[in-house]
Enzyme design. Structure first.
Site, PDB file in Angstrom:
ATOM      1  N   CYS A   1      14.989  -4.345  -2.202  1.00  0.00           N
ATOM      2  CA  CYS A   1      14.223  -5.341  -3.213  1.00  0.00           C
ATOM      3  C   CYS A   1      14.953  -6.258  -3.679  1.00  0.00           C
ATOM      4  O   CYS A   1      14.851  -7.576  -3.950  1.00  0.00           O
ATOM      5  CB  CYS A   1      13.380  -4.529  -4.212  1.00  0.00           C
ATOM      6  SG  CYS A   1      14.062  -3.072  -5.012  1.00  0.00           S
TER       7      CYS A   1
ATOM      8  N   ARG B   1      20.494   6.827   0.926  1.00  0.00           N
ATOM      9  CA  ARG B   1      20.009   7.514  -0.499  1.00  0.00           C
ATOM     10  C   ARG B   1      20.845   9.121  -0.271  1.00  0.00           C
ATOM     11  O   ARG B   1      20.943   9.620   0.847  1.00  0.00           O
ATOM     12  CB  ARG B   1      18.801   7.868  -0.504  1.00  0.00           C
ATOM     13  CG  ARG B   1      18.041   6.442  -0.639  1.00  0.00           C
ATOM     14  CD  ARG B   1      16.592   6.656  -0.797  1.00  0.00           C
ATOM     15  NE  ARG B   1      15.812   5.398  -1.075  1.00  0.00           N
ATOM     16  CZ  ARG B   1      14.408   5.063  -0.873  1.00  0.00           C
ATOM     17  NH1 ARG B   1      13.765   6.006  -1.011  1.00  0.00           N
ATOM     18  NH2 ARG B   1      13.790   3.928  -0.859  1.00  0.00           N
TER      19      ARG B   1
ATOM     20  N   GLN C   1      13.917   0.893   6.611  1.00  0.00           N
ATOM     21  CA  GLN C   1      12.867   0.783   5.971  1.00  0.00           C
ATOM     22  C   GLN C   1      12.185  -0.519   6.869  1.00  0.00           C
ATOM     23  O   GLN C   1      12.631  -1.498   7.271  1.00  0.00           O
ATOM     24  CB  GLN C   1      12.517   0.711   4.639  1.00  0.00           C
ATOM     25  CG  GLN C   1      13.095   1.829   3.793  1.00  0.00           C
ATOM     26  CD  GLN C   1      12.987   1.655   2.145  1.00  0.00           C
ATOM     27  OE1 GLN C   1      13.537   0.329   1.851  1.00  0.00           O
ATOM     28  NE2 GLN C   1      12.159   2.267   1.750  1.00  0.00           N
TER      29      GLN C   1
ATOM     30  N   ASP D   1      10.563  -2.742   5.615  1.00  0.00           N
ATOM     31  CA  ASP D   1      10.299  -3.344   4.166  1.00  0.00           C
ATOM     32  C   ASP D   1       9.873  -4.726   3.955  1.00  0.00           C
ATOM     33  O   ASP D   1      10.155  -5.549   4.879  1.00  0.00           O
ATOM     34  CB  ASP D   1      11.569  -3.203   3.504  1.00  0.00           C
ATOM     35  CG  ASP D   1      11.443  -2.712   2.097  1.00  0.00           C
ATOM     36  OD1 ASP D   1      10.350  -2.590   1.772  1.00  0.00           O
ATOM     37  OD2 ASP D   1      12.402  -2.183   1.153  1.00  0.00           O
TER      38      ASP D   1
ATOM     39  N   HIS E   1       8.576  -7.744   0.903  1.00  0.00           N
ATOM     40  CA  HIS E   1       8.335  -8.031  -0.185  1.00  0.00           C
ATOM     41  C   HIS E   1       7.582  -9.377  -0.437  1.00  0.00           C
ATOM     42  O   HIS E   1       7.724 -10.191   0.240  1.00  0.00           O
ATOM     43  CB  HIS E   1       9.637  -8.246  -1.326  1.00  0.00           C
ATOM     44  CG  HIS E   1      10.178  -6.725  -1.539  1.00  0.00           C
ATOM     45  ND1 HIS E   1      11.159  -6.443  -0.576  1.00  0.00           N
ATOM     46  CD2 HIS E   1       9.867  -5.998  -2.134  1.00  0.00           C
ATOM     47  CE1 HIS E   1      11.803  -4.911  -0.746  1.00  0.00           C
ATOM     48  NE2 HIS E   1      10.800  -4.856  -2.035  1.00  0.00           N
TER      49      HIS E   1
ATOM     50  N   LYS F   1       1.478   2.189  -7.671  1.00  0.00           N
ATOM     51  CA  LYS F   1       1.736   2.218  -6.133  1.00  0.00           C
ATOM     52  C   LYS F   1       0.309   2.601  -5.455  1.00  0.00           C
ATOM     53  O   LYS F   1      -0.258   3.700  -6.178  1.00  0.00           O
ATOM     54  CB  LYS F   1       2.787   2.630  -5.546  1.00  0.00           C
ATOM     55  CG  LYS F   1       3.038   4.197  -5.737  1.00  0.00           C
ATOM     56  CD  LYS F   1       4.228   4.672  -5.158  1.00  0.00           C
ATOM     57  CE  LYS F   1       4.522   6.256  -5.326  1.00  0.00           C
ATOM     58  NZ  LYS F   1       5.646   6.727  -4.687  1.00  0.00           N
TER      59      LYS F   1
ATOM     60  N   HIS G   1       5.857  -4.661  -3.183  1.00  0.00           N
ATOM     61  CA  HIS G   1       6.850  -3.991  -2.439  1.00  0.00           C
ATOM     62  C   HIS G   1       5.864  -3.650  -1.590  1.00  0.00           C
ATOM     63  O   HIS G   1       4.626  -2.588  -1.825  1.00  0.00           O
ATOM     64  CB  HIS G   1       7.408  -2.751  -3.055  1.00  0.00           C
ATOM     65  CG  HIS G   1       8.104  -3.247  -4.218  1.00  0.00           C
ATOM     66  ND1 HIS G   1       9.781  -3.373  -4.418  1.00  0.00           N
ATOM     67  CD2 HIS G   1       7.967  -3.753  -5.604  1.00  0.00           C
ATOM     68  CE1 HIS G   1      10.089  -3.709  -5.356  1.00  0.00           C
ATOM     69  NE2 HIS G   1       9.072  -4.046  -6.200  1.00  0.00           N
TER      70      HIS G   1
END
Length: 603
Positions: free
Chosen positions: A301, A330, A348, A350, A352, A431, A477
């Site tokens: 992000c 992580r 990911q 991912d 945004h 979420k 997200h």
């Protein structure tokens, strides 16, 4: 036959018969396979197992034995080495105890009294360290007793249908620096038929285990010299993953997403602004560069925020949609690592979306359409759950309410059902979690949609509205697969390694019957490669039947057999695994078939 009551439900808290003070306004929990009933049964079965272990291994000392999603486990220390064969004798003793119909009781003492009572049991001392001061409860059944907050069934007669599934090692408290305890997993149900059905699924799950298939199909590997939780993608797995990435790339571009790329290493100052440093630091890796602290990104992000800040933004630019196959790291304890499903490095899918508050519902609705198409393509059913504000959170309560209501309205307008996970949101916003159900009826949490008013505020994001005034955008997200690693692990088990043609590592196996047919096989291979279809030619000096068996073991969607007739007529003998049919086609017709398969719009 009338069902027996084994506990009560007080709002969302289960109260067992040993603890209930008044039955007024309480909902009965009957002995059946409901969620609440199974929680009581399985928790009690963990104690039944511990009692049996204590009889068989008197020196045993016990740590914790919680209920998990599909059963229970107990961590304990014992002098003997316990293996899979020992589970049989433990089960036998458990059955004897269940048939003895032992009453399960409860009493309470102060924490100080408990510390004194278990002064010679270091594992019980560890448990007590995790319990607040005050009264603690102890459950008893026969000569066995254990610290526990419950709930439990009133009698061991309710614990007849169980199975111990595996034995493993587990670090004390999940800390790899501490001793390794023995952990035994098990499950339990209210009736024999449900247990039998579950065990059938477990056996099928073993055959479909993505770690087993990953080795057989040569998709990925792990290496201790590299480190735990760091997958190494082999050629087949890299092809599979690349095809999945390309398919999603096209789908994103069609929907107006722009590809971006952020660095994997950011100054700690950025993580302090975002709130990750205070709220997520224990899950991150940090290093020093030029006497400054840097953090390896656990999420994408912040990089996407910097893309947004790279230019002046107007309301005419919104919504802005950025996507990235972002590699993140992580910190995971070694005890929880599990194949591709739980790793330390993953990528990911991912995205945004930066938009105005008035655009939230439409954007969430579009994402839900994207999710629906993708899940249908892979033949997953799915359900959704809204996760609300956790205790550890940033941002005003009012902002959280606005964001949560926006998610609810988007789902309500589409007529979609959803559950509520109170307190399950990310620290920066509520979420929607997308939970998929696989072929074995197991549920997996993969995708997520999160509304975030907080990070735009922390990074002072702006856009100019119709009145030429500065406003703050909303940040959504969004990940649909969650991560490529986890999704591929789940998909491998879901389809038992028989991947859809469009992403199969090797889509077509070409088997020339003799050396005279190898040139024709190579010609077809080259044609298919130009269409983006990976092939393998089985040209070793082996029998035709053996070549076919080897290709079938690789679960290839299609196999072509080429002999004199095929060479002469420029045709192929096609074995279609998914259609379960064999037929002869001209080479031109086969190429047309492949073009149709590779040009489909999937979602």
């Amino acid at each position: 036959m009338e069902k027996e009551i084994i506990a009560f439900l007080d709002t969302e808290k289960i109260v067992d018969l040993q603890s209930v003070q008044s039955k007024n306004n309480l909902k009965e929990i009957y002995f059946d396979n409901s969620k609440e009933s199974l929680e009581v049964i399985r928790h009690s079965c963990a104690h039944l197992m511990a009692q049996a272990i204590k009889i068989l291994y008197p020196e045993a000392k016990f740590f914790v034995g919680p209920v998990i999603e599909d059963g229970f486990y107990y961590d304990f220390r014992v002098d003997s080495k316990i293996n899979e064969e020992d589970l049989v004798k433990i089960e036998k003793k458990m059955k004897e105890l269940a048939e003895s119909k032992i009453e399960i009781g409860k009493y309470e003492i102060s924490k100080q009294e408990a510390l004194q009572k278990f002064q010679n049991d270091d594992l019980k001392q560890e448990v007590l360290l995790r319990i607040p001061d005050g009264q603690v409860s102890i459950y008893t059944q026969g000569d066995f007793e254990d610290l526990c907050r419950g709930p439990h069934v009133p009698n061991t007669k309710f614990l007849r249908f169980f199975k111990l599934t595996r034995v493993a090692g587990a670090y004390l408290g999940g800390d790899e620096k501490r001793e390794m305890l023995t952990r035994i997993y098990g499950t339990a149900f209210a009736d024999k038929e449900s247990l039998k059905e579950y065990l059938t699924i477990i056996e099928e799950a073993k055959k479909r285990d993505h770690r087993k298939l990953g080795t057989e199909l040569k998709l990925f590997t792990f290496d201790d010299e590299i480190g735990g939780g760091l997958p190494i993608w082999l050629s087949n797995g890299a092809r599979l993953r690349s095809k999945l990435e390309q398919m999603l790339y096209r789908a994103h571009r069609i929907r107006g997403y722009e590809p971006v790329r952020g660095p994997e290493l950011l100054k700690a100052d950025a993580w302090k602004i975002s709130g990750h440093y205070d709220n997520y630091k224990e899950n991150m890796y940090f290093t020093q560069i030029d006497e400054q602290e840097y953090g390896i990104k656990p999420m994408n992000c912040v990089g996407h925020i910097k893309v947004y800040q790279s230019d002046v933004r107007s309301y005419r630019d919104l919504p802005l949609k950025f996507f990235e196959y972002g590699v993140v790291h992580r910190h995971e304890k070694s005890g929880v690592l599990h194949g591709l499903l739980r790793v330390r490095e993953f990528t990911q899918d991912d995205a945004h979306i930066f938009c105005m508050p008035s655009q939230i519902k439409d954007q969430v609705s579009e994402i839900l359409n994207f999710v629906d198409g993708l899940m249908k393509f892979f033949n997953f059913s799915y359900e959704m759950e809204i996760s609300t504000r956790p205790q550890k959170a940033i941002g005003d309560l009012e902002i959280w309410e606005i964001a949560t209501n926006a998610l609810k309205e988007a789902l309500d307008e589409k007529g979609l059902k959803y559950g509520i996970d109170e307190g399950g949101g990310a620290f920066y916003g509520p979420k929607i979690d997308i939970k998929i159900t696989d072929a074995l009826k197991r549920k997996w949490q993969c995708g997520t949609i999160q509304v975030d008013f907080n990070l735009p505020n922390r990074f002072k994001l702006e856009y100019t509205d119709t009145n030429n005034e500065k406003k703050q955008p909303v940040m959504l997200h969004r990940a649909i697969l969650g991560s490529f690693e986890r999704f591929i692990g789940i998909l491998t088990e879901h389809c038992a390694g028989e991947f859809p043609f469009s992403i199969a590592p090797t889509a077509v196996g070409i088997i020339p019957i003799s050396n005279n047919h190898i040139a024709y096989a190579q010609e077809i291979n080259d044609m298919l490669l130009k269409l983006g279809v990976d092939c393998e030619i089985y040209d070793k000096n082996e029998s035709l039947n053996k070549k076919i068996r080897i290709a079938e073991k690789q679960k290839l969607p299609m196999i072509l057999v080429l002999g004199d007739e095929e060479l002469e007529k420029r045709s192929v003998a096609l074995r279609d695994r998914r259609a379960k049919e064999q037929k002869n086609l001209s080479l031109d017709d086969f190429i047309t078939l492949i073009k149709e398969k590779t040009s489909e719009v999937y979602f």
